[in-house]
Design an enzyme around this catalytic site. Structure first.
Site, mmCIF file in Angstrom:
data_model
loop_
_atom_site.group_PDB
_atom_site.id
_atom_site.type_symbol
_atom_site.label_atom_id
_atom_site.label_comp_id
_atom_site.label_asym_id
_atom_site.label_seq_id
_atom_site.Cartn_x
_atom_site.Cartn_y
_atom_site.Cartn_z
ATOM 1 N N SER A 1 13.342 72.675 118.780
ATOM 2 C CA SER A 1 13.489 72.283 117.390
ATOM 3 C C SER A 1 13.323 70.786 117.247
ATOM 4 O O SER A 1 13.496 70.023 118.197
ATOM 5 C CB SER A 1 14.846 72.691 116.840
ATOM 6 N N LYS A 2 12.991 70.398 116.033
ATOM 7 C CA LYS A 2 12.816 68.985 115.733
ATOM 8 C C LYS A 2 14.155 68.273 115.941
ATOM 9 O O LYS A 2 14.218 67.162 116.444
ATOM 10 C CB LYS A 2 12.370 68.857 114.281
#
Ligand code: GLU
Length: 472
Positions: free
Chosen positions: A252-253
């Site tokens: 995930s970012k």
């Protein structure tokens, strides 16, 4: 029917390698059949939107040699390609479903919904909307609409039986209808949910193969019911397992996980990234690891995507990148590597810089490593470790070898690699020393460390003045 696939990211201005892998799979499925690859921007969650995100996606895919046949910046016949520009389309189809009895207006307030959620919590059950608004009379609905009461439109799910999802990778999945929520299709602000928009768009854009994350597999039962309600043909589903970070968590970012642009900026070649990503979860029929895009297009068969998740392994990516760097010709390599060299080269000749960079071509895993590798050729002072100092004192021949190098090199008229190689031979003859005792002392004295490029190259690149000074 022409094969058509679509990449449908949210415009967040970030692409982690799991998203990029999905895009590559979609592209390969389309191109394997000479089909079309589309870009659709899924911006129904306006809070996640970032300016410039569409261009960012175009740039990323372009770097990866993935051509977008239709999308927001090159519209085809199926636009608009941005969901927020298609609101009237979703509304029209939502109303059609209401008309057909497969959806209904829901006027429940946030308080009412909260009550339902609490009840479900108390019974340790997942929240399912209880369907109360599906029972409203026609008159009540009309009255509410006339009075401007806010509403959403919900999908009316069957309460018994099961719905089947067929997937290329996971086979036939049966979902019990009783667990399906009367999900929201259209929100009160007029935006569709992803769950509704994806079906409308895939149908209207004539998408034949839907490739997306496995987290959507079970959800596809609801999508199938929508296709059936409209009487539309379903696409072929290819749900792909996740790519996990090395910590075993979903990429995930937020976790700062491998973003394509970060890798690119560190000096990973897009071709290497693509090659690595394709093999992350897919295996070719032939026993082969390095593929060009054309070879991938030819070989790609989505049936050979595995069912279990894969782990992102930077070491393996470095291995691929090293292979691809080695394959660059000298000109390509120099153009690639020069921007990563941050030392001041203003006083150096082009020939010196090129020679230095070329020496490390076969040793680099990624571009940014170059500075560390060439450090000894730029820094004014060197430091010699204790161990190496001891080594220099370990044999009585060493001072003689060093002095001979100094004197012979000082005599040189031409400071070039061949002449320097000849000096090494002369030192060997004059001192009668060979092997480690011939090479190591000078390496350590001029660079501080025992490893480096070929000795004549190293001496040449460090330069006459510094070499003589350090040998003194
Ligand atoms: N916007 C969705 C996502 O980024 C796309 C899923 C799909 O391909 O349908 O996860």
């Amino acid at each position: 029917m022409k094969t058509r696939t679509r990449f449908a990211p949210s415009p967040t201005g970030f692409m982690h390698i799991g998203n990029l892998r999905t895009a590559i799979f979609e592209y390969l499925v389309a191109k394997h059949d000479n089909g079309d690859f589309l870009l659709r921007i899924e911006d129904t969650d306006q809070t996640r939107k970032v300016d410039g995100a569409i261009d960012f996606i175009y740039d990323t895919l372009k770097l990866c040699n993935i051509e977008i046949d239709e999308g927001p910046n090159n519209e085809g016949e199926y636009g608009p390609y941005v969901q927020s520009e298609r609101l009237d389309i979703y509304k029209k189809y939502a109303l059609e479903l209401v008309e057909k009895g497969h959806a209904y207006y829901c006027f429940c307030t946030e308080n009412e919904l909260e009550e339902m959620r609490e009840k479900a919590n108390l019974r340790h059950k997942p929240f399912l909307y209880d369907g109360r608004c599906s029972k409203l009379s026609k008159e009540k609905i009309e009255e509410n609409l006339k009075n401007g009461v806010p509403y959403v439109i919900r999908q009316k799910m069957p309460k018994v039986g099961e719905t089947i999802v067929e997937d290329v990778i996971y086979g036939k999945i049966k979902i019990d209808n009783s667990i399906l929520d009367d999900q929201i299709l259209l929100k009160s602000d007029g935006f569709p949910t992803y769950n509704f928009a994806n079906v409308i768009d895939d149908h209207l854009m004539a998408i034949t193969h839907v490739i997306r994350g496995k987290e959507y597999l079970d959800q596809s039962a609801k999508y199938n019911l929508l296709y059936e309600a409209f009487g539309w043909e379903k696409p072929t589903y290819i749900h792909v397992p996740m790519v996990l970070g090395s910590d075993g968590n979903k990429l995930s970012k937020r976790n700062g996980d491998a973003s394509f642009m970060d890798l690119y900026n560190e000096g990973f070649l897009p071709k290497a990234i693509v090659n690595y990503l394709v093999l992350l979860g897919w295996s070719p029929e032939e026993n082969k690891e390095v593929f060009t895009m054309d070879e991938l297009i030819k070989a790609f068969n989505p049936k050979r995507i595995g069912k279990s998740s894969s782990t992102y392994d930077i070491k393996k990516l470095e291995w691929f990148n090293q292979k691809y760097i080695k394959e660059l010709n000298d000109e390509e390599y120099l153009a690639f590597i020069k921007p990563y060299l941050t030392y001041d080269i203003s006083g150096k000749s082009n020939e010196w810089v090129d020679k230095l960079l070329l020496i490390y071509k076969d040793h680099l895993s990624y571009g940014k490593q170059i500075d560390e590798m060439v450090k000894i050729f730029f820094e004014d002072s060197i430091s010699i470790s204790k161990e190496n100092e001891e080594f220099l004192k370990s044999d009585e021949n060493i001072p003689i070898v060093i002095k001979t190098y100094h004197d012979e090199l000082e005599k040189l008229n031409n400071w070039d690699v061949d002449a320097i190689a000849e000096v090494i031979n002369i030192v060997k003859e004059k001192t009668g020393v060979k092997g480690k005792l011939l090479y190591m002392p000078i390496r350590i004295k001029i660079s501080g460390v025992e490893h480096g490029p070929e000795l004549p190259d190293e001496i040449y690149l460090i330069g006459r003045e510094k070499v003589l000074d350090r040998l003194k």
